[in-house]
Design an enzyme around this catalytic site. Structure first.
Site, PDB file in Angstrom:
ATOM      1  N   SER A   1       0.832  -1.206   0.000  1.00 39.32           N
ATOM      2  CA  SER A   1       0.000   0.000   0.000  1.00 39.32           C
ATOM      3  C   SER A   1       0.868   1.258   0.000  1.00 39.32           C
ATOM      4  O   SER A   1       1.645   1.467  -0.931  1.00 39.32           O
ATOM      5  CB  SER A   1      -0.974  -0.045   1.179  1.00 39.32           C
ATOM      6  OG  SER A   1      -2.006   0.893   1.021  1.00 39.32           O
TER       7      SER A   1
ATOM      8  N   ASP B   1      -9.958  -3.665  -5.773  1.00 34.35           N
ATOM      9  CA  ASP B   1      -9.438  -2.935  -4.609  1.00 34.35           C
ATOM     10  C   ASP B   1     -10.354  -1.749  -4.320  1.00 34.35           C
ATOM     11  O   ASP B   1     -10.547  -0.887  -5.179  1.00 34.35           O
ATOM     12  CB  ASP B   1      -8.015  -2.445  -4.913  1.00 34.35           C
ATOM     13  CG  ASP B   1      -7.305  -1.882  -3.693  1.00 34.35           C
ATOM     14  OD1 ASP B   1      -7.946  -1.192  -2.881  1.00 34.35           O
ATOM     15  OD2 ASP B   1      -6.090  -2.121  -3.562  1.00 34.35           O
TER      16      ASP B   1
ATOM     17  N   HIS C   1      -7.961  -5.010  -1.076  1.00 33.60           N
ATOM     18  CA  HIS C   1      -6.793  -4.205  -0.725  1.00 33.60           C
ATOM     19  C   HIS C   1      -5.935  -4.989   0.242  1.00 33.60           C
ATOM     20  O   HIS C   1      -6.254  -5.158   1.409  1.00 33.60           O
ATOM     21  CB  HIS C   1      -7.216  -2.876  -0.106  1.00 33.60           C
ATOM     22  CG  HIS C   1      -6.077  -1.914   0.056  1.00 33.60           C
ATOM     23  ND1 HIS C   1      -5.505  -1.233  -1.008  1.00 33.60           N
ATOM     24  CD2 HIS C   1      -5.365  -1.553   1.149  1.00 33.60           C
ATOM     25  CE1 HIS C   1      -4.525  -0.475  -0.572  1.00 33.60           C
ATOM     26  NE2 HIS C   1      -4.404  -0.658   0.730  1.00 33.60           N
TER      27      HIS C   1
END
Length: 366
Positions: free
Chosen positions: A183, A311, A339
Protein backbone atom coordinates in the site's frame (compact mmCIF):
# COMPACT_ATOMS: atom_id res chain seq x y z
CA UNK A 1 -15.09 -8.49 2.34
CA UNK A 2 -11.78 -9.75 0.95
CA UNK A 3 -9.95 -6.81 2.50
CA UNK A 4 -11.47 -6.98 5.96
CA UNK A 5 -11.55 -10.74 6.40
CA UNK A 6 -7.92 -11.16 5.35
CA UNK A 7 -6.77 -8.60 7.89
CA UNK A 8 -8.85 -9.74 10.84
CA UNK A 9 -9.59 -13.44 10.59
CA UNK A 10 -7.55 -15.26 7.94
CA UNK A 11 -4.57 -17.40 8.91
CA UNK A 12 -1.21 -15.69 8.45
CA UNK A 13 1.37 -18.46 8.93
CA UNK A 14 1.62 -22.19 8.49
CA UNK A 15 3.04 -23.09 11.91
CA UNK A 16 4.22 -20.98 14.82
CA UNK A 17 3.89 -17.22 14.65
CA UNK A 18 7.02 -15.40 13.45
CA UNK A 19 9.27 -14.08 16.20
CA UNK A 20 10.83 -10.68 15.59
CA UNK A 21 13.94 -9.18 17.09
CA UNK A 22 14.00 -5.39 17.24
CA UNK A 23 16.92 -3.18 16.38
CA UNK A 24 16.91 0.61 16.65
CA UNK A 25 18.73 2.65 14.03
CA UNK A 26 19.75 6.26 14.69
CA UNK A 27 18.86 8.48 11.74
CA UNK A 28 21.02 11.33 10.36
CA UNK A 29 18.51 13.91 11.61
CA UNK A 30 18.73 12.81 15.25
CA UNK A 31 15.67 10.57 15.19
CA UNK A 32 15.29 6.78 15.09
CA UNK A 33 13.82 3.98 12.99
CA UNK A 34 12.89 0.64 14.57
CA UNK A 35 13.61 -2.47 12.49
CA UNK A 36 12.08 -5.85 13.30
CA UNK A 37 14.08 -8.85 12.04
CA UNK A 38 12.88 -12.39 11.53
CA UNK A 39 14.78 -15.53 10.47
CA UNK A 40 18.17 -13.92 11.14
CA UNK A 41 19.54 -12.04 14.15
CA UNK A 42 21.47 -8.88 13.23
CA UNK A 43 25.19 -9.47 13.58
CA UNK A 44 26.32 -5.96 14.45
CA UNK A 45 25.68 -3.76 17.52
CA UNK A 46 23.47 -0.70 17.12
CA UNK A 47 23.96 2.91 18.12
CA UNK A 48 20.94 2.92 20.39
CA UNK A 49 21.30 -0.02 22.73
CA UNK A 50 20.82 -3.76 22.74
CA UNK A 51 18.60 -5.96 20.65
CA UNK A 52 15.43 -7.35 22.14
CA UNK A 53 12.75 -9.84 21.22
CA UNK A 54 9.50 -7.97 20.72
CA UNK A 55 5.86 -8.64 20.19
CA UNK A 56 5.10 -6.42 17.21
CA UNK A 57 2.55 -3.67 17.78
CA UNK A 58 -0.93 -4.68 16.71
CA UNK A 59 -2.66 -2.14 14.50
CA UNK A 60 -5.01 -2.09 11.57
CA UNK A 61 -3.35 -1.07 8.35
CA UNK A 62 -4.15 0.25 4.92
CA UNK A 63 -3.72 -3.31 3.77
CA UNK A 64 -6.65 -4.59 5.74
CA UNK A 65 -9.20 -5.55 3.06
CA UNK A 66 -10.45 -8.73 1.19
CA UNK A 67 -10.70 -10.99 -2.05
CA UNK A 68 -12.30 -14.45 -2.27
CA UNK A 69 -10.05 -16.17 -4.77
CA UNK A 70 -6.42 -17.18 -4.45
CA UNK A 71 -3.69 -15.52 -6.45
CA UNK A 72 -1.51 -17.07 -9.11
CA UNK A 73 2.12 -16.17 -9.58
CA UNK A 74 3.06 -14.04 -12.58
CA UNK A 75 5.37 -15.54 -15.16
CA UNK A 76 8.94 -14.75 -14.20
CA UNK A 77 10.18 -12.31 -16.87
CA UNK A 78 8.60 -13.38 -20.17
CA UNK A 79 5.38 -11.37 -19.92
CA UNK A 80 5.22 -7.73 -19.00
CA UNK A 81 1.53 -7.96 -18.08
CA UNK A 82 0.19 -10.75 -15.94
CA UNK A 83 -3.35 -11.69 -15.02
CA UNK A 84 -5.09 -14.39 -13.02
CA UNK A 85 -4.37 -17.97 -13.92
CA UNK A 86 -0.61 -17.65 -14.52
CA UNK A 87 0.94 -20.19 -12.21
CA UNK A 88 4.66 -20.22 -11.46
CA UNK A 89 6.68 -23.18 -10.16
CA UNK A 90 7.42 -23.59 -6.48
CA UNK A 91 11.13 -22.80 -6.43
CA UNK A 92 11.45 -23.23 -2.68
CA UNK A 93 13.93 -26.09 -2.73
CA UNK A 94 16.27 -24.51 -5.26
CA UNK A 95 16.27 -21.10 -3.57
CA UNK A 96 17.56 -22.13 -0.18
CA UNK A 97 21.14 -20.75 0.07
CA UNK A 98 23.95 -22.95 1.31
CA UNK A 99 25.48 -20.30 3.51
CA UNK A 100 23.43 -18.20 5.92
CA UNK A 101 25.74 -15.25 5.36
CA UNK A 102 24.73 -15.22 1.71
CA UNK A 103 21.01 -15.77 2.20
CA UNK A 104 18.70 -13.30 0.46
CA UNK A 105 17.21 -10.59 2.63
CA UNK A 106 13.63 -9.48 2.00
CA UNK A 107 12.82 -5.99 3.29
CA UNK A 108 9.11 -5.18 3.64
CA UNK A 109 7.84 -1.60 3.83
CA UNK A 110 4.46 -1.60 5.55
CA UNK A 111 1.30 0.31 4.73
CA UNK A 112 -0.47 3.25 6.34
CA UNK A 113 -0.41 2.76 10.13
CA UNK A 114 1.00 -0.74 9.62
CA UNK A 115 3.77 -2.60 11.44
CA UNK A 116 5.44 -5.99 11.75
CA UNK A 117 2.20 -7.09 13.43
CA UNK A 118 0.14 -6.52 10.28
CA UNK A 119 -1.35 -9.65 8.72
CA UNK A 120 0.67 -9.30 5.52
CA UNK A 121 3.96 -8.74 7.39
CA UNK A 122 3.50 -11.93 9.36
CA UNK A 123 2.60 -13.85 6.21
CA UNK A 124 5.67 -12.54 4.37
CA UNK A 125 7.87 -13.40 7.35
CA UNK A 126 6.51 -16.95 7.32
CA UNK A 127 7.07 -17.38 3.58
CA UNK A 128 10.57 -15.89 3.73
CA UNK A 129 11.49 -18.19 6.60
CA UNK A 130 10.25 -21.26 4.72
CA UNK A 131 12.75 -20.44 1.97
CA UNK A 132 15.71 -19.76 4.22
CA UNK A 133 15.59 -16.00 3.65
CA UNK A 134 16.22 -13.29 6.20
CA UNK A 135 13.32 -10.88 6.64
CA UNK A 136 13.02 -7.38 8.07
CA UNK A 137 10.30 -4.78 8.57
CA UNK A 138 11.65 -1.23 8.98
CA UNK A 139 8.93 0.80 10.67
CA UNK A 140 8.09 4.19 9.29
CA UNK A 141 8.51 6.81 11.96
CA UNK A 142 5.91 6.61 14.69
CA UNK A 143 4.64 3.16 13.64
CA UNK A 144 6.72 0.89 15.89
CA UNK A 145 4.68 1.52 19.03
CA UNK A 146 6.85 4.42 20.22
CA UNK A 147 6.55 7.99 18.99
CA UNK A 148 9.59 9.25 17.12
CA UNK A 149 11.38 12.43 18.14
CA UNK A 150 11.51 14.69 15.08
CA UNK A 151 8.64 16.90 13.89
CA UNK A 152 8.29 14.71 10.79
CA UNK A 153 6.39 11.45 10.59
CA UNK A 154 6.11 9.48 7.32
CA UNK A 155 4.41 9.91 3.97
CA UNK A 156 3.59 8.08 0.75
CA UNK A 157 6.38 9.51 -1.38
CA UNK A 158 9.30 9.51 1.04
CA UNK A 159 11.87 8.07 -1.37
CA UNK A 160 14.74 9.68 0.57
CA UNK A 161 13.83 7.68 3.67
CA UNK A 162 13.46 4.51 1.58
CA UNK A 163 16.90 5.13 0.08
CA UNK A 164 18.58 5.61 3.47
CA UNK A 165 16.95 2.50 4.89
CA UNK A 166 17.77 0.26 1.94
CA UNK A 167 21.41 1.38 1.80
CA UNK A 168 21.69 0.67 5.52
CA UNK A 169 20.49 -2.88 4.89
CA UNK A 170 22.99 -3.29 2.06
CA UNK A 171 25.80 -2.18 4.38
CA UNK A 172 24.70 -4.73 6.98
CA UNK A 173 23.81 -7.74 4.84
CA UNK A 174 26.23 -9.82 2.74
CA UNK A 175 23.65 -11.52 0.51
CA UNK A 176 21.28 -10.07 -2.10
CA UNK A 177 18.67 -7.58 -0.91
CA UNK A 178 15.12 -7.60 -2.24
CA UNK A 179 12.35 -5.19 -1.27
CA UNK A 180 8.56 -5.22 -1.25
CA UNK A 181 6.14 -2.52 -0.24
CA UNK A 182 2.52 -2.75 0.77
CA UNK A 183 0.00 0.00 0.00
CA UNK A 184 1.64 3.27 1.12
CA UNK A 185 4.98 1.47 1.44
CA UNK A 186 4.58 0.13 -2.09
CA UNK A 187 4.04 3.57 -3.57
CA UNK A 188 7.05 4.94 -1.69
CA UNK A 189 9.21 2.02 -2.89
CA UNK A 190 8.18 2.43 -6.53
CA UNK A 191 8.65 6.18 -6.24
CA UNK A 192 12.20 5.48 -5.00
CA UNK A 193 12.93 3.10 -7.87
CA UNK A 194 11.74 5.65 -10.40
CA UNK A 195 13.79 8.38 -8.80
CA UNK A 196 16.93 6.21 -8.74
CA UNK A 197 16.72 4.77 -12.25
CA UNK A 198 19.80 2.68 -13.09
CA UNK A 199 21.36 3.45 -9.70
CA UNK A 200 18.78 1.27 -7.96
CA UNK A 201 20.67 -1.79 -9.25
CA UNK A 202 23.48 -0.94 -6.85
CA UNK A 203 21.09 -1.35 -3.93
CA UNK A 204 18.52 -4.09 -4.58
CA UNK A 205 18.10 -6.99 -6.98
CA UNK A 206 14.35 -6.54 -7.48
CA UNK A 207 11.27 -4.94 -5.91
CA UNK A 208 7.53 -5.50 -5.68
CA UNK A 209 4.57 -3.34 -4.72
CA UNK A 210 1.31 -4.79 -3.43
CA UNK A 211 -1.95 -2.82 -3.54
CA UNK A 212 0.00 0.41 -3.89
CA UNK A 213 -2.01 3.60 -4.57
CA UNK A 214 0.29 4.67 -7.39
CA UNK A 215 -2.04 7.58 -8.21
CA UNK A 216 -2.54 9.14 -4.79
CA UNK A 217 -5.07 11.70 -5.95
CA UNK A 218 -7.40 9.06 -7.37
CA UNK A 219 -7.00 6.78 -4.35
CA UNK A 220 -7.26 9.60 -1.85
CA UNK A 221 -10.57 10.68 -3.31
CA UNK A 222 -11.84 7.09 -3.47
CA UNK A 223 -11.20 6.46 0.21
CA UNK A 224 -13.11 9.64 1.05
CA UNK A 225 -16.38 8.45 -0.49
CA UNK A 226 -19.26 6.19 0.57
CA UNK A 227 -18.47 3.01 2.51
CA UNK A 228 -14.74 3.75 2.42
CA UNK A 229 -15.31 7.05 4.19
CA UNK A 230 -17.57 5.53 6.82
CA UNK A 231 -15.31 2.57 7.63
CA UNK A 232 -11.70 2.92 6.46
CA UNK A 233 -11.32 6.69 6.78
CA UNK A 234 -12.59 6.53 10.35
CA UNK A 235 -10.28 3.60 11.10
CA UNK A 236 -7.19 5.45 9.89
CA UNK A 237 -8.04 8.75 11.57
CA UNK A 238 -8.64 6.93 14.85
CA UNK A 239 -4.90 6.30 15.13
CA UNK A 240 -3.49 9.07 12.94
CA UNK A 241 -5.17 11.98 14.73
CA UNK A 242 -3.82 11.08 18.22
CA UNK A 243 -0.33 10.61 16.77
CA UNK A 244 -0.48 14.04 15.15
CA UNK A 245 -1.56 15.57 18.45
CA UNK A 246 1.41 13.89 20.13
CA UNK A 247 3.62 15.53 17.51
CA UNK A 248 2.05 18.88 18.32
CA UNK A 249 2.78 18.35 22.03
CA UNK A 250 6.41 17.57 21.15
CA UNK A 251 6.68 20.53 18.78
CA UNK A 252 4.23 23.33 19.66
CA UNK A 253 3.05 25.36 16.69
CA UNK A 254 3.66 22.58 14.19
CA UNK A 255 0.12 22.86 12.80
CA UNK A 256 -3.37 24.17 13.62
CA UNK A 257 -4.84 21.93 16.33
CA UNK A 258 -8.42 23.12 15.85
CA UNK A 259 -8.27 22.44 12.12
CA UNK A 260 -6.87 18.96 12.69
CA UNK A 261 -9.61 18.06 15.16
CA UNK A 262 -12.17 19.17 12.58
CA UNK A 263 -10.70 16.95 9.82
CA UNK A 264 -13.12 14.22 8.79
CA UNK A 265 -11.24 12.65 5.90
CA UNK A 266 -7.70 11.98 4.71
CA UNK A 267 -7.84 14.91 2.29
CA UNK A 268 -8.28 17.35 5.18
CA UNK A 269 -5.79 15.51 7.41
CA UNK A 270 -3.09 15.50 4.74
CA UNK A 271 -3.79 19.15 3.96
CA UNK A 272 -3.29 20.15 7.60
CA UNK A 273 -0.59 17.73 8.76
CA UNK A 274 1.07 15.29 6.35
CA UNK A 275 1.60 17.67 3.45
CA UNK A 276 2.88 20.81 5.19
CA UNK A 277 4.93 18.97 7.83
CA UNK A 278 6.85 17.14 5.08
CA UNK A 279 7.55 20.13 2.88
CA UNK A 280 4.56 20.13 0.52
CA UNK A 281 2.34 23.15 -0.11
CA UNK A 282 -0.76 21.19 0.80
CA UNK A 283 -2.62 18.00 0.05
CA UNK A 284 -2.94 18.54 -3.71
CA UNK A 285 0.78 19.23 -4.03
CA UNK A 286 1.57 16.28 -1.78
CA UNK A 287 -0.59 13.76 -3.60
CA UNK A 288 0.64 14.91 -7.02
CA UNK A 289 4.37 14.95 -6.26
CA UNK A 290 4.42 11.83 -4.08
CA UNK A 291 2.59 9.56 -6.54
CA UNK A 292 4.79 6.90 -8.12
CA UNK A 293 2.77 6.48 -11.32
CA UNK A 294 4.51 9.30 -13.27
CA UNK A 295 7.89 7.71 -12.42
CA UNK A 296 7.16 4.11 -13.45
CA UNK A 297 8.73 4.63 -16.88
CA UNK A 298 12.05 5.42 -15.20
CA UNK A 299 12.30 2.17 -13.22
CA UNK A 300 15.37 0.19 -14.34
CA UNK A 301 15.30 -2.85 -12.05
CA UNK A 302 12.94 -5.85 -12.13
CA UNK A 303 9.73 -4.64 -10.48
CA UNK A 304 6.31 -6.18 -9.90
CA UNK A 305 3.22 -3.99 -9.43
CA UNK A 306 0.37 -6.10 -8.04
CA UNK A 307 -3.07 -4.46 -7.87
CA UNK A 308 -6.41 -6.27 -7.64
CA UNK A 309 -9.11 -4.87 -9.89
CA UNK A 310 -11.61 -4.96 -7.01
CA UNK A 311 -9.44 -2.94 -4.61
CA UNK A 312 -11.87 -0.57 -2.82
CA UNK A 313 -9.20 2.13 -2.50
CA UNK A 314 -7.85 2.17 -6.04
CA UNK A 315 -10.09 3.05 -9.01
CA UNK A 316 -9.45 0.73 -11.94
CA UNK A 317 -9.01 3.61 -14.37
CA UNK A 318 -6.15 4.97 -12.24
CA UNK A 319 -4.06 1.78 -12.53
CA UNK A 320 -0.96 1.90 -14.74
CA UNK A 321 -1.08 0.36 -18.20
CA UNK A 322 1.81 -1.04 -20.18
CA UNK A 323 2.37 2.31 -21.86
CA UNK A 324 2.85 3.87 -18.42
CA UNK A 325 5.73 1.66 -17.29
CA UNK A 326 9.26 0.73 -18.34
CA UNK A 327 10.10 -2.70 -19.79
CA UNK A 328 11.44 -3.70 -16.35
CA UNK A 329 8.02 -3.38 -14.70
CA UNK A 330 5.64 -6.34 -14.65
CA UNK A 331 1.99 -5.41 -14.12
CA UNK A 332 -0.15 -8.01 -12.42
CA UNK A 333 -3.81 -7.03 -12.09
CA UNK A 334 -5.97 -10.01 -11.04
CA UNK A 335 -9.75 -9.61 -10.82
CA UNK A 336 -9.87 -10.48 -7.11
CA UNK A 337 -7.81 -9.59 -4.06
CA UNK A 338 -9.28 -6.49 -2.46
CA UNK A 339 -6.79 -4.20 -0.73
CA UNK A 340 -3.94 -6.38 0.52
CA UNK A 341 -6.37 -9.19 1.10
CA UNK A 342 -5.91 -12.13 -1.29
CA UNK A 343 -7.30 -14.81 1.07
CA UNK A 344 -7.28 -18.32 -0.36
CA UNK A 345 -8.50 -21.82 0.50
CA UNK A 346 -11.63 -22.62 2.48
CA UNK A 347 -12.85 -21.08 5.73
CA UNK A 348 -11.21 -19.45 7.62
CA UNK A 349 -8.82 -18.94 4.67
CA UNK A 350 -5.16 -17.94 4.75
CA UNK A 351 -3.17 -15.06 3.29
CA UNK A 352 0.10 -16.82 2.38
CA UNK A 353 -0.74 -17.30 -1.32
CA UNK A 354 -0.01 -13.68 -2.24
CA UNK A 355 3.36 -13.52 -0.42
CA UNK A 356 4.29 -16.88 -1.99
CA UNK A 357 3.58 -15.49 -5.47
CA UNK A 358 5.43 -12.24 -4.83
CA UNK A 359 8.43 -14.05 -3.40
CA UNK A 360 8.40 -16.36 -6.45
CA UNK A 361 8.73 -13.30 -8.67
CA UNK A 362 11.53 -11.80 -6.59
CA UNK A 363 13.40 -15.10 -6.38
CA UNK A 364 13.30 -15.45 -10.17
CA UNK A 365 15.35 -12.25 -10.46
CA UNK A 366 18.29 -13.56 -8.40
Amino acid sequence: MQTIWAALRARRFAGLAPVFQRERWATPDGDFVDVDWSNQAPALPTECGSLQNVAPPRSLTSCSFLPSEGVAAPAARQSRFCGPGLNGPDARASLRPEKAAEQPLLVLFHGLEGSSGSHYAQAFADVAGSRGWAFAVPHFRGCSGEMNLAPRAYHSGDFAEIDWILRRFVDRHHGPVLAAGVSLGGNALMRWAGEMGQNARQVVAAIASISAPLDLTASGRAIGRGFNRQVYTRMFLKSMRPKALQKLAQHPGLFDRTALLAARDLYAFDNIFTGPVHGFKGVDDYWARASAKPYLRQIAIPALALNALNDPFIPVDSLPRRVDVSPDVTLWQPAQGGHVGFPSSGFPAHVRAMPEAVVDFLAAQL
